[in-house]
Design a protein around this motif. Sequence first.
Motif, mmCIF file in Angstrom:
data_model
loop_
_atom_site.group_PDB
_atom_site.id
_atom_site.type_symbol
_atom_site.label_atom_id
_atom_site.label_comp_id
_atom_site.label_asym_id
_atom_site.label_seq_id
_atom_site.Cartn_x
_atom_site.Cartn_y
_atom_site.Cartn_z
ATOM 1 N N THR A 75 0.817 -1.204 0.000
ATOM 2 C CA THR A 75 0.000 0.000 0.000
ATOM 3 C C THR A 75 0.857 1.263 0.000
ATOM 4 O OG1 THR A 75 -0.088 -0.099 2.408
ATOM 5 C CG2 THR A 75 -1.906 -1.102 1.195
ATOM 6 N N ALA A 87 1.348 -2.163 11.707
ATOM 7 C CA ALA A 87 -0.110 -2.088 11.730
ATOM 8 C C ALA A 87 -0.628 -1.151 10.645
ATOM 9 C CB ALA A 87 -0.592 -1.624 13.100
ATOM 10 N N GLY A 88 -1.570 -1.645 9.868
ATOM 11 C CA GLY A 88 -2.185 -0.840 8.831
ATOM 12 C C GLY A 88 -1.492 -0.900 7.490
ATOM 13 N N THR A 89 -0.369 -1.610 7.409
ATOM 14 C CA THR A 89 0.363 -1.723 6.149
ATOM 15 C C THR A 89 0.007 -3.039 5.472
ATOM 16 O OG1 THR A 89 2.197 -0.409 6.999
ATOM 17 C CG2 THR A 89 2.635 -1.773 5.075
ATOM 18 N N ASP A 352 -7.049 -10.794 9.462
ATOM 19 C CA ASP A 352 -6.261 -9.578 9.695
ATOM 20 C C ASP A 352 -5.087 -9.591 8.731
ATOM 21 O OD1 ASP A 352 -4.944 -7.364 10.595
ATOM 22 O OD2 ASP A 352 -4.415 -8.194 12.558
ATOM 23 N N ASP A 354 -3.434 -6.853 7.551
ATOM 24 C CA ASP A 354 -2.498 -5.732 7.666
ATOM 25 C C ASP A 354 -1.947 -5.565 9.076
ATOM 26 O OD1 ASP A 354 -4.763 -4.826 8.915
ATOM 27 O OD2 ASP A 354 -4.989 -3.007 7.717
ATOM 28 N N ASP A 356 -3.219 -4.924 12.029
ATOM 29 C CA ASP A 356 -3.696 -3.903 12.967
ATOM 30 C C ASP A 356 -4.699 -4.446 13.977
ATOM 31 O OD1 ASP A 356 -5.932 -4.294 11.416
ATOM 32 O OD2 ASP A 356 -6.166 -2.189 10.814
ATOM 33 N N ASP A 360 -10.221 -7.693 8.455
ATOM 34 C CA ASP A 360 -10.414 -7.229 7.089
ATOM 35 C C ASP A 360 -11.174 -8.307 6.316
ATOM 36 O OD1 ASP A 360 -8.598 -4.990 7.675
ATOM 37 O OD2 ASP A 360 -7.032 -6.535 7.621
ATOM 38 N N ARG A 375 -9.926 -3.235 3.628
ATOM 39 C CA ARG A 375 -9.268 -3.004 4.908
ATOM 40 C C ARG A 375 -10.235 -2.333 5.875
ATOM 41 N NH1 ARG A 375 -5.648 0.676 4.954
ATOM 42 N NH2 ARG A 375 -4.788 -0.043 6.936
ATOM 43 N N ASP A 377 -11.145 -0.147 8.864
ATOM 44 C CA ASP A 377 -10.568 0.893 9.720
ATOM 45 C C ASP A 377 -11.543 1.391 10.780
ATOM 46 O OD1 ASP A 377 -12.295 2.540 8.321
ATOM 47 O OD2 ASP A 377 -10.736 3.438 7.097
ATOM 48 N N GLU A 385 -11.594 0.435 3.589
ATOM 49 C CA GLU A 385 -10.823 1.014 2.500
ATOM 50 C C GLU A 385 -10.567 -0.088 1.481
ATOM 51 O OE1 GLU A 385 -7.260 2.819 3.841
ATOM 52 O OE2 GLU A 385 -8.264 4.300 5.110
#
Length: 430
Positions: A75, A87-89, A352, A354, A356, A360, A375, A377, A385
């Motif tokens: 991403t 986290a979040g990647t 999960d 990514d 975090d 997802d 994703r 959030d 997302e």
Amino acid sequence: MTGWAVGLGLVLLTVPGCRDDDDDGPMAATTGTSGTSTGDPVLTSSGPDPDSTTVAEDSTTQASSSTTQGEPTTTGDETCGDGVPVAGTLCFLPSALVDRTPTGALALGDLDGNGTLDLLAGHIDSFSVHLGNGDGTFAAPSTVATPAGVLGLAVGLLDGDPDLDVVAANTGDDSVGVHLGNGDGTFAAPTLLPVGESPRGLGVADFDGAGALDLAVANEASGTVSVLVGQGDGTFAADPPLTVGTSPLAVATPDLDGDGIPDLAVDNFGAGSISVFLSGPGGFSPEASYTTGIAPRALIARDLDGDGAVDLATPNQANDNFSVLRGDGQGDLAAAEFFDTGGGPREGAAGDFDGDGLPDVAIALESENAVDILRNDRRDGLSFEVEAPVPTLVRPVVLAAGDLDGDGVDDIVVGSIEQGGGIAVLMADP
């Protein structure tokens, strides 16, 4: 038992593969499914793409050892590939081929008790067992013969020993096979149990709280769900079937009302609905029906909005979207909320991806030869997302998610019914 965790080798959620009225592929030709869907037309294929084998070769990283190669999909964070989840990647290695055999169902579980996930795949007259190496690759498969095309698979502890057992939906034979595990990835001779017409989705759960796992089988052509009550020794007694909507394909077994006993949810492809039956020691409640989009293909049960209650979600093939029906923790569901996807959404699974800690959603996009990642959030309680689709096999129609290499981030297994399509792995690459 009220819950299951993939990492513990206890896998209940299994969603079905392909319908043979809208899939012109090698699995479809033998399943005997009669195609009872109604309403608006769904996305169809006029037949195998003459270039399908070439596309699959181009879009899937090939290696005889099933290892991944090349640069990861990301991403935008530059930490992909260092082995440390951020986290979040979102990071994935290119799609890696596992097997070329057309596949109509997938499931994950620790079949040999070594702490790593193994892979089951349904085929035209068998299912295959791919023992995991713990790094996202698999040993050469072994094959278990079945009476007809396998378009549903589930695993659970059915006979009281610690070895995972397998249930296979023999779609063309109107039966399910109970294969008791030996603890090493092999199985005893199956017991075949008659069910309704064209069995597909499977659920394994203790619906009556008696301490033994029961089976729920979605019978596509009958519009029913067979309920088989487990005796705790690998045998089952049949209860009267439940009537649901047109063309039920998928089953989930969440605890929707918080009483500690799994309930039953059924995805009705032809009716565009989900049927819910709350369970308890006295049996199932009357059906409650909830509207989804057109041609819902799969069923995901997970707390997606973080309120502590399980939600239900499904990809809607004819709408190119994904619907979420939020649970209230007392057995009721809110009206569907919709999120756009790519073209031809078929199978879906939560995980999960990514790192975090939030669930997802991955969706196989049949029309795009790719997997969509939504994703989570949780803005305003429920928000996704949509990332760029990750390329994979031609016509991916089934999908499973789990942590194949123990890095704490879930990976994706995807299957295709196309000749030469087979099975591939999308490894998260933190």
